[in-house]
Design a protein around this motif. Structure first.
Motif, short mmCIF file in Angstrom:
data_model
loop_
_atom_site.label_atom_id
_atom_site.label_comp_id
_atom_site.label_asym_id
_atom_site.label_seq_id
_atom_site.Cartn_x
_atom_site.Cartn_y
_atom_site.Cartn_z
N LYS A 55 -3.92 13.13 -13.87
CA LYS A 55 -3.23 11.84 -13.75
C LYS A 55 -3.78 10.97 -12.62
O LYS A 55 -3.50 9.78 -12.57
CB LYS A 55 -1.73 12.08 -13.50
N PHE A 56 -4.52 11.60 -11.71
CA PHE A 56 -5.07 10.83 -10.59
C PHE A 56 -6.26 10.02 -11.09
O PHE A 56 -7.00 10.46 -11.95
CB PHE A 56 -5.51 11.81 -9.49
N ASN A 57 -6.43 8.81 -10.56
CA ASN A 57 -7.62 8.03 -10.91
C ASN A 57 -7.86 6.93 -9.87
O ASN A 57 -7.07 6.76 -8.94
CB ASN A 57 -7.51 7.46 -12.33
N LEU A 62 -6.45 2.86 -5.54
CA LEU A 62 -6.45 1.46 -5.07
C LEU A 62 -5.05 0.88 -4.97
O LEU A 62 -4.82 -0.08 -4.24
CB LEU A 62 -7.34 0.59 -5.97
N ALA A 63 -4.12 1.46 -5.71
CA ALA A 63 -2.73 1.00 -5.62
C ALA A 63 -2.00 1.70 -4.46
O ALA A 63 -0.81 1.46 -4.23
CB ALA A 63 -2.01 1.27 -6.94
N GLY A 64 -2.71 2.57 -3.75
CA GLY A 64 -2.11 3.29 -2.62
C GLY A 64 -1.24 4.45 -3.05
O GLY A 64 -0.53 5.05 -2.23
N GLU A 65 -1.31 4.80 -4.33
CA GLU A 65 -0.46 5.90 -4.84
C GLU A 65 -1.24 7.21 -4.88
O GLU A 65 -1.39 7.83 -5.94
CB GLU A 65 0.03 5.55 -6.25
N ALA A 93 -13.85 -2.03 -9.60
CA ALA A 93 -12.47 -2.42 -9.30
C ALA A 93 -12.42 -3.24 -8.01
O ALA A 93 -11.72 -4.27 -7.95
CB ALA A 93 -11.60 -1.19 -9.18
N LEU A 94 -13.17 -2.83 -7.01
CA LEU A 94 -13.18 -3.58 -5.74
C LEU A 94 -13.77 -4.97 -5.94
O LEU A 94 -13.29 -5.96 -5.37
CB LEU A 94 -14.01 -2.82 -4.69
N ASN A 95 -14.80 -5.04 -6.79
CA ASN A 95 -15.45 -6.32 -7.06
C ASN A 95 -14.52 -7.35 -7.68
O ASN A 95 -14.72 -8.55 -7.51
CB ASN A 95 -16.64 -6.11 -8.01
N MET A 104 -11.86 -5.08 2.94
CA MET A 104 -10.93 -4.37 3.82
C MET A 104 -9.96 -3.46 3.06
O MET A 104 -9.06 -2.88 3.65
CB MET A 104 -10.11 -5.38 4.65
N THR A 105 -10.16 -3.37 1.74
CA THR A 105 -9.19 -2.65 0.91
C THR A 105 -9.00 -1.20 1.34
O THR A 105 -7.88 -0.73 1.51
CB THR A 105 -9.65 -2.70 -0.57
N LEU A 106 -10.10 -0.49 1.52
CA LEU A 106 -10.00 0.93 1.87
C LEU A 106 -9.33 1.12 3.23
O LEU A 106 -8.47 1.99 3.39
CB LEU A 106 -11.40 1.56 1.86
N ALA A 107 -9.69 0.27 4.19
CA ALA A 107 -9.09 0.37 5.53
C ALA A 107 -7.57 0.26 5.42
O ALA A 107 -6.84 1.05 6.03
CB ALA A 107 -9.65 -0.73 6.43
#
Ligand SMILES: Nc1ncnc2c1ncn2[C@@H]1O[C@H](COP(=O)(O)OP(=O)(O)OP(=O)(O)O)[C@@H](O)[C@H]1O
Ligand SMILES: [Mg+2]
Length: 249
Positions: A55-57, A62-65, A93-95, A104-107
């Protein structure tokens, strides 16, 4: 919490071997450590005998879940966020995010982990992409293994260029010589020429069969034989990295 990425755009330079072994060393010293396997190949997860849940992806990451997908390893103080095959789509997805937020998404995503961990280690894929930019922004240190050969040095140059583009602090780069075979004249001459630059750590990891065999044992070298030469080299490397990031030297 200190975030340390093990990164090089070049493949096969010892990133995963380093991430797995210094994660084990840091956890053995009593620090709470999370190793995040950012590479869809899942090599770090493999070494710890952990598979991501179906279920992980990448969307959930990226949704922080991602919290409920963190798993304990067989070792005290050491947890792992396994890689999922879909992580190969992280760049796409980041693009698709807005120009301002995408670097800064990952941070932002990793920040809440500071409540539970003192050290976050990122085992990175061999890319030079938007994910790499995110990794640089999210990290206190970017540890770059360099095999003492021309192509590995080029990867280090590319990293310096990327830091320039991002206007990031180049002092965050901690390069070290990896898979060193001192009897090879090229290795010896490259080390002699470059080791004196402040960019390079004093520690180097030799080419050792014990490290190569991790694929069979599926254990960090220190868990196989506590005071083996390889385990001691990784301990020395981690101590030097830790001193640098906590500004003890
Ligand atoms: N110091 C070393 N001595 C001997 N073998 C090593 C050493 N470091 C890594 N290896 C071996 O070299 C191979 C590549 O190492 P590793 O997977 O750590 O590189 P990587 O940079 O993570 O690769 P990738 O870019 O594909 O993720 C592995 O088989 C590993 O066991
Ligand atoms: Mg790897």
């Amino acid at each position: 919490m200190k975030t340390v990425a093990i990164y090089s755009s070049k493949g096969g330079v010892g990133k995963t071997a380093t991430a797995v072994n210094i994660a084990y060393t840091a956890a053995s010293s009593g620090k709470r450590v999370l190793l995040c396997d950012m590479d869809s190949q899942g090599a770090a997860s493999y070494y710890f005998r952990i598979k991501a849940k179906k279920k992980f992806n990448s969307q959930k990451l990226l949704a922080g879940e991602y919290g409920k997908y963190i798993r304990g390893t067989d070792f005290e103080n050491l947890d792992l966020l396994p890689a999922h095959f879909s992580f190969r789509n992280l760049d796409l997805a980041l693009n698709s995010l807005g120009e301002k937020e995408r670097r800064m998404t990952l941070a932002k995503l990793l920040k809440p982990l500071s409540a539970d961990y003192e050290i976050l280690l990122l085992d990175c894929p061999p890319n030079l992409t938007l994910l790499s930019e995110n990794i640089i922004e999210a990290s206190d240190a970017v540890v770059c293994p360099v095999i003492p050969t021309t192509l590995s040095l080029i990867a280090l140059e590319q990293l310096l260029k990327l830091f320039g583009k991002l206007e990031a602090d180049k002092k965050k780069i901690l390069a070290f010589f990896s898979m060193v075979e001192r009897r090879k004249s090229m290795h010896a001459s490259v080390i002699e020429k470059y080791q004196r630059y402040p960019l390079f750590l004093k520690s180097a990891i030799p080419f050792l069969a014990e490290i190569e065999k991790m694929g069979l044992s599926r254990l960090p070298v220190g868990a196989v034989t506590r005071h083996s030469p390889a385990a001691m080299e990784y301990t020395r490397l981690w101590n030097e990295i830790w001193k640098k990031i906590t500004k003890q030297q």
